[in-house]
Structures are given as C-alpha cells and as structure tokens.
Design an enzyme around this catalytic site. Structure first.
Site, short mmCIF file in Angstrom:
data_model
loop_
_atom_site.label_atom_id
_atom_site.label_comp_id
_atom_site.label_asym_id
_atom_site.label_seq_id
_atom_site.Cartn_x
_atom_site.Cartn_y
_atom_site.Cartn_z
N TYR A 139 25.49 -57.38 -4.06
CA TYR A 139 26.31 -58.13 -3.11
C TYR A 139 26.02 -57.68 -1.68
CZ TYR A 139 28.88 -61.15 -6.20
OH TYR A 139 29.20 -62.17 -7.06
N LYS A 192 21.00 -54.83 -17.77
CA LYS A 192 19.73 -55.52 -18.04
C LYS A 192 18.63 -54.47 -17.92
CE LYS A 192 17.51 -59.37 -18.90
NZ LYS A 192 17.54 -59.96 -20.26
N ASP A 225 22.49 -61.27 -20.68
CA ASP A 225 22.27 -62.60 -21.22
C ASP A 225 22.81 -62.69 -22.64
OD1 ASP A 225 20.28 -60.70 -21.72
OD2 ASP A 225 18.70 -62.19 -21.99
N ASP A 249 30.98 -60.46 -11.79
CA ASP A 249 31.53 -61.66 -11.17
C ASP A 249 31.34 -62.86 -12.09
OD1 ASP A 249 32.67 -63.32 -9.30
OD2 ASP A 249 31.08 -63.16 -7.83
N ASP A 253 34.50 -64.67 -14.67
CA ASP A 253 34.85 -66.10 -14.60
C ASP A 253 34.65 -66.78 -15.95
OD1 ASP A 253 35.53 -65.86 -11.96
OD2 ASP A 253 34.13 -67.37 -11.23
#
Length: 367
Positions: A139, A192, A225, A249, A253
């Site tokens: 970010y 990841k 993923d 983030d 959601d």
C-alpha cells in the site's frame, strides 16, 4: 491506567452517509454504556476530518484535528469518499483514513465475517476473523518514510514499492495468534511464498518462530489464490486468518460478502495504544442524507472498539457494553432491515430498534 479513569473517544463523521451512521453508532454505544451506569467513562470528542474539512482548511485532516486525535484514546471514523478528493502532484489522493492509520501505527485491521440468522448469505455457516497487516506491504500511501511508494520513471513504466519488515510482520502475526487463542485455536497464514518468498514468505517465518509460544493453536498456511477458492468452498473451516495488507484487503471483503453483506461488516484498526473503529464500506454519496443507510457495519465496529478498550483498561463495563450491542443488533435484524438487506427500515428506525433492545437505560436521542 486507573480502570475508572475517563477515556476520550474522538468522533469524526466523515463523508457521504458518514454523519448518519456515525450518529447512530455513537448513540447506541452511549446508551449501552449508560445502561450499565458507565456512561461517564467516555467523553466523546468531535473532530473535523474529510471533504468538508478539506474545503474549509485545505486539509482533509487539519493539523488542529490531528492534535485533537492525539489527545484522545481512540477514534470513531465515518467513511471517507476518496474519489472526490483532489490529487496531489504525485498522483495520490488525500486520505485521512490512511494518514491516521500511519500516524498512530494502527498495524492490525481486524475484520470479522460471521453469518447472521435470517440474513441471506452465500455461506450457510461461517465465523472467522481476517487479521490484515495495516501499515506496510504494497500500500503506497503508508510504506515510505517520506513520499509515495508508487511512481512512474517514464510515461510507460509504473513501479510500486512493497515494504515488509520483521517487526511489522511479527507483531501482526502475534496479534493473530493471541486472537486465535481466545477463539477456536486455529490460525491460517496466507502468503504467496512460492513467487514472493522474501516478502510474503516472512509471514510463514514469523508463524513458525511464534508457534512454540502458542502450543494450543493449530497453524496452517495457504497460498492466497488457493485461499480465495477455499473460502468460497468451505468458509466454515477457518477461524483466524492473518496476511499482508493487499491480500487482507481483498480476502476480508470476500469473506464478509460470503457472510451476507459488506454493510454488515465490522472493522477495527488497532495499535498498541490507539484504535480506530471504521465501517468496512464506503461513503455511498448517492444515498447521503436520505435516511436509508445501513448503520450495522459501524455499529459493529464501535462494539469492537469497546472490546479493545476493555482489553486495554481492564474495565469490564466496556466488554459488557460491547456484548450487549452485538446481541441487540442481531435481535433487531430479525425484525428490521434497511433497504440494502431487503427491508424498508430507515437509518433512524433501525437505530431505534437496536436501542429498544438494549437493557433499561437513560433516555436517548439519535442525532
């Protein structure tokens, strides 16, 4: 601190529907504390931040407002409408939310996702919490000491800086371990590391280092993923999930939508000495002022803030008020719903429905 010392909680209404849902959430919190004879434990302090502050002062978070926040113990922040803010010369928009997170080092964004009886949801049953690192990662508004972490060396090339520090990773992973210890004792580390081993791989390293200190917590890890697919297939199998900022983030959601609606999702930004309650959704300017906004997300967020204050101070009234709000909210949803949930309740009438389900308390007024 003295357990009966009065705390100062800042209130910034934000943009769009912010004033409506902030007033709802604060009215409910005040009433819950009042029902316990604990209303005097909190002084609510109004603070100017957002588009109106920008128009008046040229700053979305004026220096005077930041000084007021520093004099408080916590903050309730309404949603901010980033899209209407002017861009800086480097391309970024003014963002009081990100600035506050960085200034107060609010390193953990806690995002529960739980199905509620009677509320339509993709998942038939789930009860998990995503712990998202909140101050670094990819970010760009909070990963540089000075300047902005996304830039273009040429017109056709864009670069971004991702920052992962051992301190930043370990403290959020430790927070997730502590949360899992207080829940069902299961922690999933999302990364990841197969393609980003030096950055997201730090989450795996931190979990392995800290695991011996939490022997009752079962730890698993998933690539981000694969985690997205597993959440769609079997969300009930997860308890506490910890991950870096960008992944968190997205996954937070996803999980709240699986549980029913983004409008239901609580969100707490927590640091060592400061915390900020903030709705998980945006400012919905298209319905601002219409008394149609769903206040549930911010009400839940303020309940989470009260639990955080209980942990910080040892004051049981905060924890009791938090549990009382959660119970009243779920009960109210069985009878009243705002339009986004398929009902016809207004923000005001839904707030009154929650207030009416709290224990006997001092007279209240919304707004």
């Amino acid at each position: 601190m003295n357990s009966r010392e009065r705390l100062r909680v800042a209130v910034a209404e934000g943009d769009g529907i912010g004033p409506e849902i902030v007033r709802s959430a604060v009215a409910i919190a005040r009433a819950a504390l009042g029902s316990l004879g604990a209303g005097s434990l909190v002084e609510w302090v109004d603070v100017d931040a957002g588009v109106l502050a920008l128009q008046r002062t040229g700053q979305a978070l004026p220096d005077e407002s930041l000084a007021r926040l520093e004099s408080c113990d916590a903050l309730v922040l309404g949603p901010v409408d980033h899209a209407t803010y002017p861009r800086h010369r480097d391309g970024r928009r003014q963002n009081p939310s990100g600035e506050i997170r960085k200034h107060f080092d609010l390193f953990a964004n806690i995002r529960p996702a739980k199905t509620v009886p009677g509320i339509p949801a993709v998942a038939s049953e789930m009860d998990l919490v995503v712990v998202r690192e909140n101050t670094e990662g990819f970010y760009s508004d909070r990963n540089m000491f000075r300047g902005y972490g996304e830039f273009r060396p040429t017109e056709d090339v864009a670069l971004t800086v991702g920052v992962f520090t051992r301190r930043g990773v370990e403290r959020v992973v430790r927070h997730a371990f502590e949360l899992a210890s207080a829940r069902r004792g299961e922690l999933t580390v999302v990364h990841k590391a197969n393609v980003l081993p030096e950055t997201t791989g730090m989450y795996l390293e931190a979990a392995r280092r800290l695991a011996p200190s939490f022997p009752a917590v079962v730890v698993r890890d998933e690539h981000v993923d694969a985690m997205a697919a597993l959440l769609v297939r079997d969300p009930a199998s997860f308890d506490v999930v910890v991950t870096e900022n960008l992944f968190g983030d997205i996954l937070s959601d996803l999980t709240v939508q699986l549980a029913g609606s983004l409008g239901m999702a609580g969100s707490l930004n927590a640091g060592e000495a400061y915390a900020m309650a903030q709705a998980a959704h945006g400012s919905a300017p298209d319905i601002a002022g219409s008394d149609r906004a769903n206040p549930c997300s911010l009400v839940s967020s303020v309940a989470m803030l009260l639990r955080w204050l209980a942990g910080r101070t040892g004051e049981t009234a905060f924890a009791t008020a938090s549990a009382t709000i959660d119970a009243a909210l779920i009960d109210a949803l069985g009878h009243e719903r705002t339009p986004d949930l398929g009902g016809d309740a207004t923000t005001t009438s839904f707030t009154e429905a929650v207030l009416d389900r709290l224990p006997a308390h001092v007279p209240h007024q919304v707004g």
